[in-house]
Every structure is written in structure tokens, then in C-alpha cells.
Design a protein around this motif. Sequence first.
Motif, PDB file in Angstrom:
ATOM      1  N   ALA A 181      -1.681 -11.620  -6.845  1.00 59.16           N
ATOM      2  CA  ALA A 181      -0.677 -10.649  -7.282  1.00 59.16           C
ATOM      3  C   ALA A 181      -1.147  -9.954  -8.542  1.00 59.16           C
ATOM      4  CB  ALA A 181       0.649 -11.353  -7.554  1.00 59.16           C
TER       5      ALA A 181
ATOM      6  N   GLU B  25       1.126   3.432   2.972  1.00 61.50           N
ATOM      7  CA  GLU B  25       2.290   4.310   2.876  1.00 61.50           C
ATOM      8  C   GLU B  25       2.240   5.322   1.741  1.00 61.50           C
ATOM      9  OE1 GLU B  25       5.832   1.936   3.030  1.00 61.50           O
ATOM     10  OE2 GLU B  25       5.171   0.893   4.844  1.00 61.50           O
TER      11      GLU B  25
ATOM     12  N   LEU C 298       3.596  -7.593  -8.079  1.00 53.44           N
ATOM     13  CA  LEU C 298       3.293  -7.052  -6.758  1.00 53.44           C
ATOM     14  C   LEU C 298       2.274  -7.948  -6.092  1.00 53.44           C
ATOM     15  CD1 LEU C 298       2.886  -3.279  -7.653  1.00 53.44           C
ATOM     16  CD2 LEU C 298       4.741  -4.287  -6.337  1.00 53.44           C
ATOM     17  N   PHE C 299       2.631  -8.492  -4.929  1.00 52.74           N
ATOM     18  CA  PHE C 299       1.710  -9.331  -4.182  1.00 52.74           C
ATOM     19  C   PHE C 299       0.689  -8.475  -3.437  1.00 52.74           C
ATOM     20  CE2 PHE C 299       5.416 -12.024  -4.725  1.00 52.74           C
ATOM     21  CZ  PHE C 299       4.825 -13.215  -5.137  1.00 52.74           C
ATOM     22  N   ASN C 300      -0.457  -9.066  -3.113  1.00 53.49           N
ATOM     23  CA  ASN C 300      -1.514  -8.289  -2.463  1.00 53.49           C
ATOM     24  C   ASN C 300      -1.042  -7.651  -1.155  1.00 53.49           C
ATOM     25  OD1 ASN C 300      -1.513 -10.680  -1.007  1.00 53.49           O
ATOM     26  ND2 ASN C 300      -3.636 -11.195  -1.495  1.00 53.49           N
ATOM     27  N   GLY C 301      -0.184  -8.307  -0.398  1.00 51.88           N
ATOM     28  CA  GLY C 301       0.337  -7.714   0.830  1.00 51.88           C
ATOM     29  C   GLY C 301       1.126  -6.441   0.572  1.00 51.88           C
ATOM     30  N   GLU C 302       1.858  -6.424  -0.538  1.00 52.95           N
ATOM     31  CA  GLU C 302       2.602  -5.217  -0.911  1.00 52.95           C
ATOM     32  C   GLU C 302       1.645  -4.092  -1.289  1.00 52.95           C
ATOM     33  OE1 GLU C 302       4.757  -7.372  -3.887  1.00 52.95           O
ATOM     34  OE2 GLU C 302       6.625  -7.186  -2.761  1.00 52.95           O
ATOM     35  N   LEU C 303       0.532  -4.449  -1.911  1.00 52.80           N
ATOM     36  CA  LEU C 303      -0.456  -3.431  -2.276  1.00 52.80           C
ATOM     37  C   LEU C 303      -1.153  -2.870  -1.045  1.00 52.80           C
ATOM     38  CD1 LEU C 303      -1.817  -5.107  -5.483  1.00 52.80           C
ATOM     39  CD2 LEU C 303      -0.478  -3.017  -5.351  1.00 52.80           C
ATOM     40  N   TRP C 304      -1.406  -3.726  -0.058  1.00 52.28           N
ATOM     41  CA  TRP C 304      -1.996  -3.235   1.189  1.00 52.28           C
ATOM     42  C   TRP C 304      -1.035  -2.266   1.870  1.00 52.28           C
ATOM     43  CZ3 TRP C 304      -3.194  -8.931   2.597  1.00 52.28           C
ATOM     44  CH2 TRP C 304      -4.288  -9.373   1.851  1.00 52.28           C
ATOM     45  N   ARG C 305       0.261  -2.581   1.804  1.00 45.45           N
ATOM     46  CA  ARG C 305       1.265  -1.678   2.369  1.00 45.45           C
ATOM     47  C   ARG C 305       1.290  -0.360   1.599  1.00 45.45           C
ATOM     48  NH1 ARG C 305       7.331  -3.045   1.846  1.00 45.45           N
ATOM     49  NH2 ARG C 305       7.965  -0.902   1.727  1.00 45.45           N
ATOM     50  N   LEU C 306       1.176  -0.448   0.287  1.00 43.87           N
ATOM     51  CA  LEU C 306       1.112   0.750  -0.547  1.00 43.87           C
ATOM     52  C   LEU C 306      -0.070   1.621  -0.122  1.00 43.87           C
ATOM     53  CD1 LEU C 306       2.300   2.165  -3.106  1.00 43.87           C
ATOM     54  CD2 LEU C 306       0.605   0.894  -4.417  1.00 43.87           C
TER      55      LEU C 306
END
Length: 99
Positions: free
Chosen positions: A16, A80, A69-77
Motif C-alpha cells: 500500500a 480507470e 491506497l492498496f496496490n489493487g486500488e492503484l491497478w484499478r486507478l
Amino acid sequence: MDAGTTLTEEGEFGYAMFAVTSGTADVFKDGEHIRTLDPGDMFGEIAVFFGGVRTATVVAKTPMKLVMLFNGELWRLDREVPRLADKLRATVADRLGVA
């Protein structure tokens, strides 16, 4: 977070990144103080974007509030809002001196 809390530890896996909303923290690399973080600063992004290993230790200097922010949220960023993800990467590259 309370003052004195170790927020990240150099060499550990980082999953994160954080943005400072209030308070301050000190950043140490190889035991040497390299900078102080203030509201609006971020940390932990190098591990999240490049390889997963923390490059520095961060210790809260004062009581702090953080956004995480977790890494999965950053990948989503990345998917998107690619312009923002690119800006984050540019910040990281600048910090690493790879611009």
C-alpha cells in the motif's frame, strides 16, 4: 497514528501507499534521515509501483492522519484514470532520479 509509530520499514514488502492528510513523519534510508513528510506528501508508492520492497523507513513525528491506497486500488486507478496513474508514476520516477 500516534507519534513514534513506524509506518513502513525499509526492506519489507509494501502492498500500500499513503498520503499524509495531517501531521508529519520522518523518512530514514539506511538509518539516515533523508526528509520530513508533511500534509499533502505521499509515501510507499515506490514499493507499490516498482517491485514491492520498501526503500525507506517512515516514522510518525507527530500524531498523523493518513489515506491508504492498496496496490489493487492503484491497478484499478491505472485502468480507470490513467492520467492520474501516470502522474503518480512520474512523481515516483522523479524521486528515483529516473525521469
